[in-house]
Motif scaffolding. Structure first.
Motif, mmCIF file in Angstrom:
data_model
loop_
_atom_site.group_PDB
_atom_site.id
_atom_site.type_symbol
_atom_site.label_atom_id
_atom_site.label_comp_id
_atom_site.label_asym_id
_atom_site.label_seq_id
_atom_site.Cartn_x
_atom_site.Cartn_y
_atom_site.Cartn_z
ATOM 1 N N GLY A 16 -0.409 -15.510 37.716
ATOM 2 C CA GLY A 16 -0.876 -14.555 36.675
ATOM 3 C C GLY A 16 -1.759 -15.599 35.665
ATOM 4 O O GLY A 16 -2.505 -14.932 35.086
ATOM 5 N N GLY A 20 -5.233 -14.871 34.700
ATOM 6 C CA GLY A 20 -5.438 -14.438 32.975
ATOM 7 C C GLY A 20 -6.238 -15.629 32.370
ATOM 8 O O GLY A 20 -7.162 -15.039 31.494
ATOM 9 N N LEU A 65 -1.059 -13.933 28.210
ATOM 10 C CA LEU A 65 -0.776 -12.487 28.801
ATOM 11 C C LEU A 65 -0.859 -12.241 30.556
ATOM 12 O O LEU A 65 0.042 -11.500 30.683
ATOM 13 C CB LEU A 65 -1.985 -11.688 28.310
ATOM 14 C CG LEU A 65 -2.158 -10.292 28.576
ATOM 15 C CD1 LEU A 65 -1.014 -9.606 27.576
ATOM 16 C CD2 LEU A 65 -3.423 -9.693 28.069
ATOM 17 N N GLY A 66 -1.611 -13.161 31.033
ATOM 18 C CA GLY A 66 -1.405 -12.767 32.693
ATOM 19 C C GLY A 66 0.017 -13.406 33.081
ATOM 20 O O GLY A 66 0.409 -12.902 33.868
ATOM 21 N N THR A 68 2.887 -13.542 31.364
ATOM 22 C CA THR A 68 3.794 -12.346 31.172
ATOM 23 C C THR A 68 3.645 -11.250 31.738
ATOM 24 O O THR A 68 4.845 -10.687 32.421
ATOM 25 C CB THR A 68 3.635 -12.230 29.693
ATOM 26 O OG1 THR A 68 3.606 -13.301 28.545
ATOM 27 C CG2 THR A 68 4.718 -11.137 28.975
ATOM 28 N N VAL A 69 2.522 -10.538 32.144
ATOM 29 C CA VAL A 69 2.411 -9.492 32.762
ATOM 30 C C VAL A 69 2.759 -9.754 34.155
ATOM 31 O O VAL A 69 3.707 -8.784 34.720
ATOM 32 C CB VAL A 69 1.079 -8.854 32.707
ATOM 33 C CG1 VAL A 69 0.843 -7.836 33.643
ATOM 34 C CG2 VAL A 69 0.745 -8.513 31.268
ATOM 35 N N ILE A 72 6.728 -10.086 34.489
ATOM 36 C CA ILE A 72 7.266 -8.647 34.336
ATOM 37 C C ILE A 72 7.228 -7.796 35.639
ATOM 38 O O ILE A 72 8.412 -7.405 36.189
ATOM 39 C CB ILE A 72 6.781 -7.570 33.137
ATOM 40 C CG1 ILE A 72 7.188 -8.594 31.918
ATOM 41 C CG2 ILE A 72 7.271 -6.226 33.184
ATOM 42 C CD1 ILE A 72 6.410 -8.015 30.589
ATOM 43 N N HIS A 73 6.065 -7.662 36.264
ATOM 44 C CA HIS A 73 6.087 -6.907 37.546
ATOM 45 C C HIS A 73 6.806 -7.654 38.626
ATOM 46 O O HIS A 73 7.516 -7.039 39.499
ATOM 47 C CB HIS A 73 4.527 -6.935 37.923
ATOM 48 C CG HIS A 73 3.561 -6.000 37.054
ATOM 49 N ND1 HIS A 73 3.839 -4.717 37.095
ATOM 50 C CD2 HIS A 73 2.438 -6.189 36.296
ATOM 51 C CE1 HIS A 73 2.850 -4.108 36.120
ATOM 52 N NE2 HIS A 73 2.270 -5.155 35.658
#
Length: 103
Positions: A16, A20, A65-66, A68-69, A72-73
């Motif tokens: 990610g 990102g 951001l990438g 973190t997202v 989380i997923h």
């Protein structure tokens, strides 16, 4: 180490982050070119400033951001390690005063 169907959660965060960072570079560079052209600068200076801004601003924001997202997923897809024991008859609390025994 926590794992998902695709591997460790850390692999998802790393993937990610790279995605990102690439997307962040493209977005920041595109916006910068648009702003510079709209301000009246030529194409070559706009591309130069966009490359500078995209290189320094895009990967930092996009990578954070990438990662973190993606993490989380990945954590949401990972089954919980902690299991909650089922209550037994001796562990249940009877809140009905009529069923309480005198001590």
């Amino acid at each position: 180490m926590r794992t998902t169907n695709e591997g460790p959660v850390e692999h998802a965060a790393g993937r990610g982050m790279l995605q990102g960072a690439a997307a962040g570079f493209v977005i920041v560079a595109s916006v910068t070119v648009g702003i510079m052209l709209n301000a009246g600068a030529g194409l070559v200076p706009s591309l130069g400033v966009a490359a500078f801004a995209g290189f320094w601003g895009g990967p930092g924001f996009g990578g954070m951001l990438g990662a973190t997202v993606a993490s989380i997923h990945a954590e949401e897809a990972t089954p919980s390690i902690r299991s909650v024991p089922k209550p037994t008859e001796s562990s249940r609390i009877d809140h009905d005063p009529a069923h309480r025994t005198a001590a």
